[in-house]
Write a protein that holds these residues in place. Structure first.
Motif, PDB file in Angstrom:
ATOM      1  N   ILE A  61       0.843  -1.200   0.000  1.00  0.00           N
ATOM      2  CA  ILE A  61       0.000   0.000   0.000  1.00  0.00           C
ATOM      3  C   ILE A  61       0.882   1.257   0.000  1.00  0.00           C
ATOM      4  O   ILE A  61       0.603   2.235  -0.708  1.00  0.00           O
ATOM      5  N   SER A  62       1.963   1.215   0.786  1.00  0.00           N
ATOM      6  CA  SER A  62       2.880   2.353   0.827  1.00  0.00           C
ATOM      7  C   SER A  62       3.592   2.548  -0.508  1.00  0.00           C
ATOM      8  O   SER A  62       3.783   3.685  -0.966  1.00  0.00           O
ATOM      9  N   TYR A  66       3.734   5.946  -2.727  1.00  0.00           N
ATOM     10  CA  TYR A  66       4.941   6.742  -2.886  1.00  0.00           C
ATOM     11  C   TYR A  66       5.693   6.482  -4.192  1.00  0.00           C
ATOM     12  O   TYR A  66       6.436   7.356  -4.651  1.00  0.00           O
ATOM     13  N   GLU A  67       5.511   5.300  -4.791  1.00  0.00           N
ATOM     14  CA  GLU A  67       6.241   4.987  -6.014  1.00  0.00           C
ATOM     15  C   GLU A  67       5.372   5.073  -7.263  1.00  0.00           C
ATOM     16  O   GLU A  67       5.882   5.328  -8.356  1.00  0.00           O
ATOM     17  N   ILE A  72      -5.173   4.841  -2.205  1.00  0.00           N
ATOM     18  CA  ILE A  72      -6.287   3.942  -1.909  1.00  0.00           C
ATOM     19  C   ILE A  72      -7.402   4.772  -1.274  1.00  0.00           C
ATOM     20  O   ILE A  72      -7.262   5.290  -0.162  1.00  0.00           O
ATOM     21  N   ASP A  73      -8.508   4.909  -1.989  1.00  0.00           N
ATOM     22  CA  ASP A  73      -9.601   5.746  -1.508  1.00  0.00           C
ATOM     23  C   ASP A  73     -10.358   5.110  -0.354  1.00  0.00           C
ATOM     24  O   ASP A  73     -10.741   5.787   0.603  1.00  0.00           O
ATOM     25  N   ARG A  93      -5.206   5.705   9.023  1.00  0.00           N
ATOM     26  CA  ARG A  93      -3.812   6.165   9.061  1.00  0.00           C
ATOM     27  C   ARG A  93      -3.111   6.001   7.714  1.00  0.00           C
ATOM     28  O   ARG A  93      -2.036   6.557   7.509  1.00  0.00           O
ATOM     29  N   GLN A  94      -3.745   5.240   6.815  1.00  0.00           N
ATOM     30  CA  GLN A  94      -3.260   5.161   5.433  1.00  0.00           C
ATOM     31  C   GLN A  94      -3.915   6.223   4.562  1.00  0.00           C
ATOM     32  O   GLN A  94      -3.790   6.197   3.339  1.00  0.00           O
ATOM     33  N   ASP A  95      -4.652   7.129   5.185  1.00  0.00           N
ATOM     34  CA  ASP A  95      -5.355   8.205   4.489  1.00  0.00           C
ATOM     35  C   ASP A  95      -6.474   7.671   3.600  1.00  0.00           C
ATOM     36  O   ASP A  95      -6.771   8.227   2.542  1.00  0.00           O
ATOM     37  N   SER A  96      -7.096   6.571   4.055  1.00  0.00           N
ATOM     38  CA  SER A  96      -8.230   5.974   3.333  1.00  0.00           C
ATOM     39  C   SER A  96      -9.463   6.022   4.218  1.00  0.00           C
ATOM     40  O   SER A  96      -9.363   5.938   5.448  1.00  0.00           O
TER      41      SER A  96
END
Length: 321
Positions: A61-62, A66-67, A72-73, A93-96
């Protein structure tokens, strides 16, 4: 097109979420489950990355973020009940945004902590409450709202869904993980009753064992006798004679409410509502969570007072104790 990830891809409910993601025109890009029998993904998203280890899923997921500049909504959560809280936290915390199966959490105070994380991250938590989007239940709510304002309705709720002895070996048979019978198979009914009949006034538990739970709930506009069980032996004889293993009945003022049909696409409807900004958020199931938490921690009084008729059915010992 929104990007989705999923935790819990091999269970009973996961295909409904996959179908909902597909039918709303979105994409599942990654899924996680420690059990690798997930061929169902091929029917929906064969190109989705799949992981059996959380750490590798987390890293993936990261890397997407970043790459590949892929955000991920939504994270769909279809894991055992006791893991919902942790997986919702991971999503935020994954901004989802999180879309979680019921029960949202096991304890009311878990909701309070999640509210702080919602505020901190600015992300949202949604709960799948599919009975609230069932046409028959919506019609019932409208009928009650348009009926006499001072009327209190008498309701009997019976839900019997037979399970084999495997149930007690699985996480579902562990009350610390599932929350027990009332939580595992009853929370969506309690939410529906709360949604329609208002604030809870009384919660009495008559029976609460490994294979059944029964009690009395009094809401602003309803008196409810309820009985839930996973034991085949408590099924009515006429249901057994038909070769059926499940029995669901809700009577209102002695009349059967018919809502056995129309369940096939309720997850899709729920997802569409969420995508349209109308989904049921963190606070929506609070009363239902409070109800099942109280049931779990009550001392049953036995079949006295306003009890469901099935509460007097003979008790049976736990198969492994």
């Amino acid at each position: 097109m929104k990007k989705f990830a999923m935790i819990g891809a091999s269970g009973y409910i996961a295909p409904r979420h996959m179908q909902a993601i597909k039918e709303t025109g979105n994409e599942l890009v990654a899924a996680l489950d420690n059990f690798d029998s997930v061929g169902i993904i091929d029917s929906h998203f064969p190109n989705a990355s799949f992981f059996t280890e959380f750490e590798r899923f987390d890293r993936h997921i990261s890397k997407l973020k970043y790459e590949r500049n892929m955000h991920i909504d939504y994270l769909s959560i279809c894991t055992p009940n006791y893991l919902h809280d942790a997986h919702i936290r991971f999503a935020l915390r994954q901004d989802s945004d999180a879309i979680c199966e019921k029960p949202l959490v096991l304890n009311p105070w878990n909701m309070d902590a999640l509210a702080k994380i919602e505020k901190e991250t600015g992300k949202k938590i949604f709960n799948i409450l599919q009975l609230r989007v069932h046409p028959g239940i919506i019609a019932l709510k409208k009928k009650i709202e348009e009926g006499p304002k001072d009327k209190i309705y008498d309701i009997d709720l019976t839900y019997l869904t037979s399970r084999g002895t495997w149930y007690y070996t699985s996480w579902k048979g562990d009350i610390s993980k599932s929350g027990g019978i009332a939580t595992n198979i009853g929370v969506h009914f309690f939410d529906m009753l709360s949604w329609i009949f208002g604030e809870l006034k009384q919660n009495i538990v008559h029976i609460n064992t490994h294979d059944r739970s029964s009690g009395y709930l009094e809401f602003e506009k309803a008196r409810v006798r309820w009985f839930l069980s996973i034991n085949y032996d408590v099924l009515p004889d006429e249901i057994k004679a038909k070769g059926q293993r499940t029995y669901r009945s809700i009577t209102l003022e002695g009349e059967e409410l018919e809502f056995s049909e129309g369940f096939t696409d309720l997850h899709t409807v729920s997802y569409q509502e969420i995508l349209n900004g109308k989904g049921y958020g963190l606070e929506a199931p609070r009363q239902a969570i409070e109800i099942v938490h109280a049931i779990r921690n009550s001392n049953p009084v036995g079949p006295i007072g306003e009890y469901h008729p099935f509460a007097k059915k003979p008790l049976v010992p736990h198969p492994f104790k």
